[in-house]
Design a protein around this motif. Structure first.
Motif, PDB file in Angstrom:
ATOM      1  N   TYR A 114       0.781  -1.155   0.068  1.00  0.00           N
ATOM      2  CA  TYR A 114      -0.221  -0.070   0.094  1.00  0.00           C
ATOM      3  C   TYR A 114       0.834   0.988  -0.026  1.00  0.00           C
ATOM      4  CZ  TYR A 114      -3.830  -3.137   1.325  1.00  0.00           C
ATOM      5  OH  TYR A 114      -4.633  -4.290   1.292  1.00  0.00           O
ATOM      6  N   ARG A 115       0.285   2.405  -0.412  1.00  0.00           N
ATOM      7  CA  ARG A 115       1.067   3.515  -0.619  1.00  0.00           C
ATOM      8  C   ARG A 115       0.196   4.727   0.503  1.00  0.00           C
ATOM      9  NH1 ARG A 115       1.379   7.365  -6.023  1.00  0.00           N
ATOM     10  NH2 ARG A 115       1.682   9.084  -4.940  1.00  0.00           N
ATOM     11  N   SER A 116       0.879   5.319   1.004  1.00  0.00           N
ATOM     12  CA  SER A 116       0.153   6.334   1.898  1.00  0.00           C
ATOM     13  C   SER A 116       0.730   7.984   1.506  1.00  0.00           C
ATOM     14  CB  SER A 116       1.085   6.053   3.485  1.00  0.00           C
ATOM     15  OG  SER A 116       0.739   4.949   3.867  1.00  0.00           O
ATOM     16  N   PHE A 117      -0.004   8.697   2.100  1.00  0.00           N
ATOM     17  CA  PHE A 117       0.251  10.065   2.297  1.00  0.00           C
ATOM     18  C   PHE A 117       0.222  10.427   3.539  1.00  0.00           C
ATOM     19  CE2 PHE A 117      -0.353  14.415   2.318  1.00  0.00           C
ATOM     20  CZ  PHE A 117       0.244  15.093   1.174  1.00  0.00           C
ATOM     21  N   PHE A 118       1.228  11.195   4.030  1.00  0.00           N
ATOM     22  CA  PHE A 118       1.221  11.736   5.309  1.00  0.00           C
ATOM     23  C   PHE A 118       0.977  13.200   5.707  1.00  0.00           C
ATOM     24  CE2 PHE A 118       4.942   8.505   5.337  1.00  0.00           C
ATOM     25  CZ  PHE A 118       4.097   7.381   5.689  1.00  0.00           C
ATOM     26  N   ALA A 119      -0.048  13.304   6.581  1.00  0.00           N
ATOM     27  CA  ALA A 119      -0.718  14.484   6.928  1.00  0.00           C
ATOM     28  C   ALA A 119      -0.386  14.889   8.532  1.00  0.00           C
ATOM     29  CB  ALA A 119      -2.073  14.459   6.486  1.00  0.00           C
ATOM     30  N   ASN A 120      -1.171  15.668   8.967  1.00  0.00           N
ATOM     31  CA  ASN A 120      -0.837  16.222  10.276  1.00  0.00           C
ATOM     32  C   ASN A 120      -1.931  16.248  11.183  1.00  0.00           C
ATOM     33  OD1 ASN A 120       2.037  17.424   9.901  1.00  0.00           O
ATOM     34  ND2 ASN A 120       0.482  18.557   8.436  1.00  0.00           N
ATOM     35  N   SER A 121      -3.188  15.437  10.575  1.00  0.00           N
ATOM     36  CA  SER A 121      -4.299  15.142  11.489  1.00  0.00           C
ATOM     37  C   SER A 121      -5.209  14.228  10.853  1.00  0.00           C
ATOM     38  CB  SER A 121      -4.841  16.401  11.727  1.00  0.00           C
ATOM     39  OG  SER A 121      -5.707  16.935  10.754  1.00  0.00           O
ATOM     40  N   ARG A 122      -6.119  13.650  11.577  1.00  0.00           N
ATOM     41  CA  ARG A 122      -7.184  12.908  10.847  1.00  0.00           C
ATOM     42  C   ARG A 122      -8.004  13.902   9.877  1.00  0.00           C
ATOM     43  NH1 ARG A 122     -10.538  11.135  16.129  1.00  0.00           N
ATOM     44  NH2 ARG A 122      -8.228  10.717  16.835  1.00  0.00           N
ATOM     45  N   TYR A 123      -8.184  15.040  10.323  1.00  0.00           N
ATOM     46  CA  TYR A 123      -8.938  15.839   9.401  1.00  0.00           C
ATOM     47  C   TYR A 123      -8.320  16.133   7.981  1.00  0.00           C
ATOM     48  CZ  TYR A 123     -11.690  16.200  13.692  1.00  0.00           C
ATOM     49  OH  TYR A 123     -12.309  15.863  14.915  1.00  0.00           O
ATOM     50  N   GLU A 124      -6.874  16.411   8.080  1.00  0.00           N
ATOM     51  CA  GLU A 124      -6.164  16.431   6.926  1.00  0.00           C
ATOM     52  C   GLU A 124      -6.298  15.411   5.979  1.00  0.00           C
ATOM     53  OE1 GLU A 124      -3.032  20.032   8.242  1.00  0.00           O
ATOM     54  OE2 GLU A 124      -2.308  18.047   7.616  1.00  0.00           O
ATOM     55  N   ALA A 125      -6.088  14.174   6.809  1.00  0.00           N
ATOM     56  CA  ALA A 125      -5.998  13.061   6.258  1.00  0.00           C
ATOM     57  C   ALA A 125      -7.494  12.730   5.256  1.00  0.00           C
ATOM     58  CB  ALA A 125      -5.707  11.755   7.008  1.00  0.00           C
ATOM     59  N   LEU A 126      -8.516  13.074   6.015  1.00  0.00           N
ATOM     60  CA  LEU A 126      -9.879  12.919   5.403  1.00  0.00           C
ATOM     61  C   LEU A 126     -10.225  13.588   4.127  1.00  0.00           C
ATOM     62  CD1 LEU A 126     -12.088  12.501   8.643  1.00  0.00           C
ATOM     63  CD2 LEU A 126     -12.188  10.987   6.752  1.00  0.00           C
ATOM     64  N   HIS A 127      -9.750  14.892   4.266  1.00  0.00           N
ATOM     65  CA  HIS A 127      -9.686  15.948   3.096  1.00  0.00           C
ATOM     66  C   HIS A 127      -9.056  15.239   2.127  1.00  0.00           C
ATOM     67  CE1 HIS A 127     -11.531  19.647   5.267  1.00  0.00           C
ATOM     68  NE2 HIS A 127     -11.537  18.739   5.835  1.00  0.00           N
ATOM     69  N   GLY A 128      -7.859  14.867   2.261  1.00  0.00           N
ATOM     70  CA  GLY A 128      -6.966  14.312   1.270  1.00  0.00           C
ATOM     71  C   GLY A 128      -7.477  13.075   0.483  1.00  0.00           C
ATOM     72  N   ALA A 129      -7.952  12.259   1.398  1.00  0.00           N
ATOM     73  CA  ALA A 129      -8.842  11.247   0.827  1.00  0.00           C
ATOM     74  C   ALA A 129      -9.888  11.424  -0.071  1.00  0.00           C
ATOM     75  CB  ALA A 129      -9.138  10.334   1.817  1.00  0.00           C
ATOM     76  N   VAL A 130     -10.580  12.461   0.206  1.00  0.00           N
ATOM     77  CA  VAL A 130     -11.650  12.899  -0.436  1.00  0.00           C
ATOM     78  C   VAL A 130     -11.380  13.593  -1.635  1.00  0.00           C
ATOM     79  CG1 VAL A 130     -13.716  14.499  -0.743  1.00  0.00           C
ATOM     80  CG2 VAL A 130     -13.589  13.264   1.205  1.00  0.00           C
ATOM     81  N   LYS A 131     -10.395  14.291  -1.596  1.00  0.00           N
ATOM     82  CA  LYS A 131      -9.767  14.908  -2.690  1.00  0.00           C
ATOM     83  C   LYS A 131      -9.059  13.741  -4.024  1.00  0.00           C
ATOM     84  CE  LYS A 131      -6.798  18.295  -2.805  1.00  0.00           C
ATOM     85  NZ  LYS A 131      -5.656  19.044  -2.248  1.00  0.00           N
ATOM     86  N   LEU A 132      -8.642  12.656  -3.325  1.00  0.00           N
ATOM     87  CA  LEU A 132      -8.111  11.605  -4.101  1.00  0.00           C
ATOM     88  C   LEU A 132      -9.148  10.794  -4.865  1.00  0.00           C
ATOM     89  CD1 LEU A 132      -5.814  10.071  -5.052  1.00  0.00           C
ATOM     90  CD2 LEU A 132      -5.739   8.494  -3.093  1.00  0.00           C
ATOM     91  N   LEU A 133     -10.283  10.579  -4.010  1.00  0.00           N
ATOM     92  CA  LEU A 133     -11.443  10.141  -4.609  1.00  0.00           C
ATOM     93  C   LEU A 133     -12.125  10.790  -5.848  1.00  0.00           C
ATOM     94  CD1 LEU A 133     -13.660   9.114  -1.303  1.00  0.00           C
ATOM     95  CD2 LEU A 133     -12.395   7.517  -2.873  1.00  0.00           C
ATOM     96  N   ARG A 134     -12.153  12.132  -5.600  1.00  0.00           N
ATOM     97  CA  ARG A 134     -12.736  13.009  -6.857  1.00  0.00           C
ATOM     98  C   ARG A 134     -11.637  12.901  -7.937  1.00  0.00           C
ATOM     99  NH1 ARG A 134     -14.814  18.057  -3.150  1.00  0.00           N
ATOM    100  NH2 ARG A 134     -16.699  17.025  -2.553  1.00  0.00           N
ATOM    101  N   HIS A 135     -10.671  12.949  -7.731  1.00  0.00           N
ATOM    102  CA  HIS A 135      -9.623  13.052  -8.863  1.00  0.00           C
ATOM    103  C   HIS A 135      -9.704  11.686  -9.615  1.00  0.00           C
ATOM    104  CE1 HIS A 135      -5.490  14.613 -10.407  1.00  0.00           C
ATOM    105  NE2 HIS A 135      -6.418  14.505 -11.175  1.00  0.00           N
ATOM    106  N   ARG A 136      -9.704  10.493  -8.750  1.00  0.00           N
ATOM    107  CA  ARG A 136      -9.641   9.352  -9.510  1.00  0.00           C
ATOM    108  C   ARG A 136     -10.954   8.839 -10.171  1.00  0.00           C
ATOM    109  NH1 ARG A 136      -8.574   5.733 -11.793  1.00  0.00           N
ATOM    110  NH2 ARG A 136      -7.542   3.468 -11.444  1.00  0.00           N
ATOM    111  N   ALA A 137     -12.220   9.757  -9.721  1.00  0.00           N
ATOM    112  CA  ALA A 137     -13.136   9.709 -10.524  1.00  0.00           C
ATOM    113  C   ALA A 137     -13.587  10.843 -11.480  1.00  0.00           C
ATOM    114  CB  ALA A 137     -14.434   9.530  -9.539  1.00  0.00           C
TER     115      ALA A 137
END
Length: 730
Positions: free
Chosen positions: A71-94
């Motif tokens: 698996y690959r990871s993106f490192f952030a500084n909080s759970r919320y930054e990680a959640l926002h990043g995950a949503v951005k990746l979902l949108r970009h992927r789709a």
């Protein structure tokens, strides 16, 4: 898990006092002069490669996947930054099917925390501060929404709260969502590092897993989103590899803290053999980082043959180790993108903070009082990064002006890359793949002849709630501060129209741009401010959003629960302690006088650069210890070589590091506030030499350097790919 189970009722903090392990990690890093923050996005350390591997193995075991699953990871500084990043990746992927789903993401949000943060006024998913998130607190609500709406993603938060029946229902909903092309995210921000296989991960087979502060024992700000390489595919090209980024993510403190808590999971040899190989061999560390974090960063490091391999950081100097084993001692011309006020690993960070830290002392409230004296803004909201500080400030402004939705941001501004702070980042390319974004925002170019008129027309509508300003830009094609007449118009409009004025001082505060705060002498009255980089002291991720009494009271009246969460979630005594030390040292080090003298050298150095028609330098400007210049490729060569493309980027980096002996990456320098006159003169002399170097010669130098490093690699003796270092200081 509540990291502070003995706290009084109310919002639970996501961070708790630093214990001996965290303080020991900091003590080792500072004493050994190891880089904590060397540079944003491009910092590839052994610690981050090892953490990437450990997180991959952790997620693999949580889901019961077979060995060899990566698996690959993106490192952030909080759970919320990680959640926002995950949503951005979902949108970009789709992105290819955006016409059908319009970027909508369905979220099971049991406690409503994400809903409050993304839609603070309850305006609904179309008009929220972060639109397109359809949040529901129950599985029944989730089921109804999925039946009626096409989405590109399904996020399941806190799955540990689901009983067997509810989990089975969510699994069925995930199957339905996947049938329409959606991807699934599971938020395990509070998962214990020693957890066995997780029922939700096993059953849902998520494309992404969000991790949080639990992996540092809740003692160091941290978040990550981890998933399959296929899910990360949109961010695996040279043009998109750094489209999502942050300054503090992957810092050495967090990476060591994550590793310290995950390593005990494995007594067996395979995991530890991989970690040992990465520690012993730079190329093995790069392989590991490419597999588990960002292959585009490794591609860059390999093309630069170690020029970005920072192995030592002390004060105003860095040491890089080339692939050949040769070490270069450099003036740090980046300061981790403008971090700290005393350079890398200052001795007092160890003696006055780490060794003297009292977890029982209320450093957070003490910092609030100090910042109130410094800024005139009495209410501080702790942050873990510049982006989280900007996000809190914008959220509070929105709450304080509920009837005025419009936000004005000046082009060239940079605010961060979460779904909210992204609103203050004016670069269209940075925002484009991640919509929908907040719909009532206006971007005005401050450098056009009609900028003042454009702003006054906007202000006259009476619809503006917030004007957000970064006065000096560190990353854009702007080569001057925001013009004075435009700032005068903002000030006049504030008095006439009653909108709020917020300033982003994340980069510019505490003499980075020559004055204590960049808005001093330019904006007489402000309502909000974001701070971060200076407060970090170059050692620890921290920051703050500051607001006036009026903003605080109005925001509390609109959403008291969210205001308390913003004050509480990222409060951290150790981060506040580092910030207090940074502020104390500003005057103790004589920075006002020092920077005044050094700024004159910087200005003179840039003025001496040759901007003739055949050179590689066009426009340039300096503001205090920050300087920027415009790379260009004149003549026929310009039809073949993009001045912002890889060839010129790499050529400029290599020239600065190997010729000027300054750690400057591409077109910006952020010189240490504690640099000596000799060090500043060295960088400015390099700038002058660079301006007299034609593009062909610059590219030829880069080609010869890379050829030499390759030949050196072919001639290396012995089995190890990492030779013994040889230091060079000339």
């Amino acid at each position: 898990m509540n990291p502070n189970p003995h706290a009084a009722p109310g919002p639970a903090p996501h961070l708790r006092p630093a214990g001996p392990q965290t303080l020991g990690i900091l003590a080792d890093l500072i004493a050994q002069e190891q880089p904590v923050f060397a540079m944003p996005s491009w910092f590839v350390s052994t610690e981050s490669a090892q953490a990437g591997h450990l997180v991959s193995e952790f997620v693999r075991e949580l889901g019961g996947r077979p060995p060899g699953t990566h698996y690959r990871s993106f490192f952030a500084n909080s759970r919320y930054e990680a959640l926002h990043g995950a949503v951005k990746l979902l949108r970009h992927r789709a992105a290819a099917t955006a016409a059908a789903h319009r970027g909508r993401v369905l979220v099971l949000d049991p406690d409503g925390t994400l809903a409050r943060r993304t839609d603070p006024l309850g305006e609904g998913p179309d008009h929220a501060l972060a639109p397109g998130l359809l949040t529901h607190t129950t599985v029944a609500g989730l089921r109804t929404a999925l039946h009626d709406t096409t989405v590109c993603g399904l996020v399941v938060r806190a799955p540990e709260l689901l009983d067997a029946g509810a989990l089975a229902a969510v699994v069925e909903l995930a199957r339905t969502a996947r049938a329409t092309g959606a991807r699934v995210v599971v938020d395990l921000s509070d998962v214990a590092p020693d957890s066995p296989a997780d029922p939700a991960v096993t059953a849902l087979r998520p494309d992404l897993v969000v991790l949080g502060e639990s992996l540092t024992g809740y003692e160091v700000p941290f978040g990550a989103f981890t998933g399959t390489h296929d899910t990360f595919a949109p961010w695996t090209t040279p043009k998109t590899g750094f489209l999502h980024s942050n300054t503090y993510g992957g810092n050495s403190v967090a990476m060591r803290a994550v590793s310290a808590r995950l390593r005990p999971r494995w007594d067996a040899a395979p995991v530890h053999r991989v970690l040992a190989a990465a520690a012993a061999d730079r190329q093995a560390a790069l392989d590991l980082y490419a597999r588990h974090v960002n292959p585009m960063a490794v591609r860059m490091h390999r093309k630069l043959h170690g020029a970005l391999n920072v192995v030592r950081a002390k004060g105003s100097r860095l040491t890089v180790r080339l692939d050949s084993g040769r070490e270069l001692d450099l003036v740090d011309g980046l300061c981790g993108a403008g971090l700290g006020v005393a350079g890398h690993n200052p001795a007092d960070a160890l003696t006055d903070v780490v060794r003297d830290h009292d977890p029982a002392r209320d450093h957070v409230r003490e910092l609030e009082r100090v910042l109130a004296r410094e800024t005139g803004l009495p209410h501080a909201f702790p942050a873990v990064s510049g982006a989280s500080a900007v996000e809190s400030a914008i959220t509070l402004a929105r709450l304080a002006r509920p009837g005025r939705r419009r936000i004005v941001v000046f082009k060239h501004n940079y605010g961060g890359k979460t779904l909210v702070s992204l609103l203050a980042t004016a670069a269209e390319r940075t925002r484009a793949p991640f919509g929908p974004l907040y719909d009532d925002i206006r971007y005005i170019d401050p450098f056009t002849p009609h900028a003042v008129d454009d702003f006054r027309k906007e202000a006259a509508t009476g619809e503006i709630g917030l004007v957000w300003i970064e006065l000096v830009h560190g990353s854009s094609d702007a080569y001057a501060p925001i013009p004075g007449p435009l700032l005068d118009a903002v000030t006049a409009g504030r008095a006439e129209q009653g909108y709020l004025v917020g300033v982003d001082e994340v980069l510019t505060s505490y003499y980075r741009c020559g004055t204590r705060f960049a808005h001093h002498g330019r904006l007489p009255d402000i309502d909000l401010m974001s701070l971060s980089k200076a407060l970090s002291y170059g050692c620890f991720p921290t920051g703050a959003a500051l607001v006036s009494d009026e903003v605080y009271d109005a925001a509390r009246a609109a959403n008291p629960q969210l205001v308390e969460e913003l004050r509480t979630h990222h409060a951290h005594a150790l981060g506040a302690h580092f910030a207090l030390q940074a502020i104390r040292q500003v005057d103790a080090l004589g920075l006002p006088e020092r920077v005044r003298a050094l700024s004159d050298l910087v200005a003179a150095g840039l003025a001496a650069m040759d901007t003739g028609p055949r050179g590689v330098i066009g426009r340039r400007f300096a503001e205090g210890m920050l300087g920027r210049f415009e790379p260009r490729v004149p003549g026929a060569l310009g039809r073949l070589v993009d001045p912002e493309g890889e060839w010129m980027t790499y050529a400029l980096i290599l020239w600065w590091i190997t010729r000027a002996r300054a750690f400057v990456v591409y077109d910006v320098f952020l010189l240490p506030l504690t640099a000596t006159e000799r060090e500043v003169f060295q960088v400015m002399r390099g700038a002058r030499r660079l301006s007299r170097t034609g593009p062909a010669r610059l590219l030829a130098h880069a080609a010869l350097f890379r050829l030499g490093q390759r030949l050196s690699g072919l001639l290396k003796p012995g089995p190890s790919r990492t030779p013994a270092p040889s230091r060079s200081t000339v």
